[in-house]
Design an enzyme around this catalytic site. Structure first.
Site, short mmCIF file in Angstrom:
data_model
loop_
_atom_site.label_atom_id
_atom_site.label_comp_id
_atom_site.label_asym_id
_atom_site.label_seq_id
_atom_site.Cartn_x
_atom_site.Cartn_y
_atom_site.Cartn_z
N HIS A 111 14.11 1.68 10.65
CA HIS A 111 15.15 0.70 10.92
C HIS A 111 16.19 1.21 11.90
O HIS A 111 16.87 0.42 12.56
CB HIS A 111 15.83 0.29 9.61
CG HIS A 111 14.91 -0.45 8.69
ND1 HIS A 111 15.29 -0.87 7.43
CD2 HIS A 111 13.62 -0.85 8.83
CE1 HIS A 111 14.27 -1.49 6.85
NE2 HIS A 111 13.25 -1.48 7.69
N SER A 118 11.43 -1.50 14.98
CA SER A 118 9.98 -1.57 14.88
C SER A 118 9.36 -1.77 16.25
O SER A 118 9.95 -2.38 17.15
CB SER A 118 9.58 -2.72 13.95
OG SER A 118 8.19 -2.87 13.90
N LYS A 142 5.52 -14.45 5.83
CA LYS A 142 4.24 -13.86 6.24
C LYS A 142 3.83 -12.73 5.30
O LYS A 142 2.65 -12.61 4.94
CB LYS A 142 4.35 -13.34 7.68
CG LYS A 142 3.07 -12.70 8.20
CD LYS A 142 3.26 -12.17 9.61
CE LYS A 142 3.28 -13.30 10.63
NZ LYS A 142 3.25 -12.78 12.02
N ASP A 143 4.79 -11.91 4.88
CA ASP A 143 4.47 -10.83 3.94
C ASP A 143 4.10 -11.38 2.56
O ASP A 143 3.31 -10.77 1.84
CB ASP A 143 5.66 -9.88 3.80
CG ASP A 143 5.73 -8.91 4.97
OD1 ASP A 143 4.78 -8.87 5.77
OD2 ASP A 143 6.75 -8.20 5.08
N GLU A 157 -13.01 11.85 -4.54
CA GLU A 157 -12.93 10.40 -4.35
C GLU A 157 -13.28 10.05 -2.91
O GLU A 157 -13.24 10.91 -2.01
CB GLU A 157 -11.53 9.90 -4.69
CG GLU A 157 -11.20 9.95 -6.17
CD GLU A 157 -11.79 8.79 -6.94
OE1 GLU A 157 -12.97 8.44 -6.70
OE2 GLU A 157 -11.08 8.22 -7.78
#
Length: 372
Positions: free
Chosen positions: A197, A201, A223-224, A267
């Site tokens: 921030h 971005s 959107k998120d 894994e």
């Protein structure tokens, strides 16, 4: 008064964040990681209420959670499926950074790489906690690699094990470290967000104009929200359709200290570095290459913004990145097979290609930064 200060801080930190107008769904992986991390913390806290370690380890507590605790199977599958989703989306998050040149924001990129190392460490510690046959022997093999460190390696291994061999004391240490690293992840997530921030971005075009930005809420928060629906669907699919798909069958067997599994493997999200490790005849060399397989991402952050922005738009960079992704997938697949022909040859060849493409990408990046 404190509540108003907290409310205004959250509002300025999240809702009123200036956001480029052309962000696509590739930039939603960070929010997905935040949601999955929150679910992992809650599910892990609930599991810790019923997890116990006795003289035989934690295998009996896992059976208790799955069979006797009401809803225990559901919480366990949320936690075990969540780590696979978390690592998969984190790899996609890194891939997005390589595609759009996010590594030019050096502070954010470096904090993200450090966060990746901590998350991988926490995931490995959590993999040991069921104390099944694969967990125990996998932990023994991985921790024993630290003995390759000159002078202090043997003492370091015995300190981690709590003795001359791995046992219940090792499991107690791993449970404590798993809990602590989860809290460290929270701290580094905040650092990662603060650095993001502070510098702003990036965006798919790579241009930086402060006037071409909107507040994060309500457009990008909506959107998120759609992305969160996808996360919930993935959780539903992993829990109710294929909960055992990514779990090793040998890990459902109680530990036999007198017999190792025929094929020890970690894994799936560790298989690519595991394949690199076993493709190296030297133990110390394998450990170094295993660390460098991820640490080499650091060198991409050395450069100028303009050179990085122009570089990621070229056809050569896209071809190299596509080849690198293909080799990464092949290494992951080969790491799951036993060390026999032709899988060992394919693992050796692709391990060389992995670092070769990496070096070519670095040289290409340095060339662009030198010219521009």
């Amino acid at each position: 008064m404190f509540f108003n200060i907290f409310k205004s801080s959250i509002k300025g930190f999240l809702l009123n964040l200036p956001t480029p107008i052309n962000l696509n769904y590739w930039y939603g992986f960070g929010s997905m990681l935040g949601l999955i991390y929150s679910i992992q913390i809650i599910s892990g806290l609930i599991l810790s209420w019923f997890y116990f370690i006795d003289l035989s380890g934690g295998f009996k507590s896992l059976i208790l959670i799955m069979q006797d605790v009401w809803g225990g199977w559901f919480i366990r599958f949320i936690h075990s499926s969540g780590v696979s989703l978390f690592m998969f989306i984190m790899y996609l998050h890194i891939l997005r950074g390589l595609i759009y040149g996010s590594f030019c924001k050096v502070d954010v990129w470096y904090s993200g790489i450090l966060l990746l190392f901590i998350c991988m460490g926490s995931a490995f510690l959590g993999y040991v906690l069921p104390w099944g046959s694969m967990s125990y022997w996998g932990m023994t093999v991985v921790t024993n690699m630290l003995s390759a460190i000159p002078m202090v390696g043997v003492y370091l291994v015995e300190t981690i094990w709590g003795g001359s061999s791995a046992g219940v004391s090792t499991l107690v240490r791993f449970f404590s470290f798993h809990y602590l690293l989860s809290l460290f992840i929270m701290v580094f997530i905040l650092i990662h967000l603060i650095l993001l921030h502070e510098c702003g971005s990036s965006n798919p075009l790579g241009v930086y104009y402060s006037c071409e930005k909107f507040t994060f809420h309500p457009l990008f928060s909506l959107k998120d929200t759609l992305v969160f629906v996808l996360v919930v669907f993935l959780y539903w699919f992993c829990i109710f359709v294929c909960p055992y798909l990514l779990l090793d069958a040998i890990n459902f067997e109680e530990i036999n200290f007198m017999m190792t599994p025929s094929h020890i493997k970690p894994e799936w999200y560790f298989l690519f570095i595991y394949c690199i490790l076993r493709s190296t005849p030297s133990k110390l060399g394998g450990v170094i290459l295993m660390v460098m397989a991820i640490l080499m991402l650091v060198f991409l952050g050395i450069g100028k913004n303009l050179g990085s922005v122009l570089m990621v738009k070229t056809l050569y960079w896209k071809l190299m990145l596509s080849s690198f992704l293909l080799v990464f997938i092949i290494l992951t697949i080969m790491g799951g097979y036993t060390v026999e022909y032709p899988y060992d040859i394919l693992g050796n060849v692709n391990s060389v290609l992995y670092f070769f493409i990496y070096v070519i990408m670095l040289l290409y990046s340095f060339m662009f930064n030198f010219v521009y």
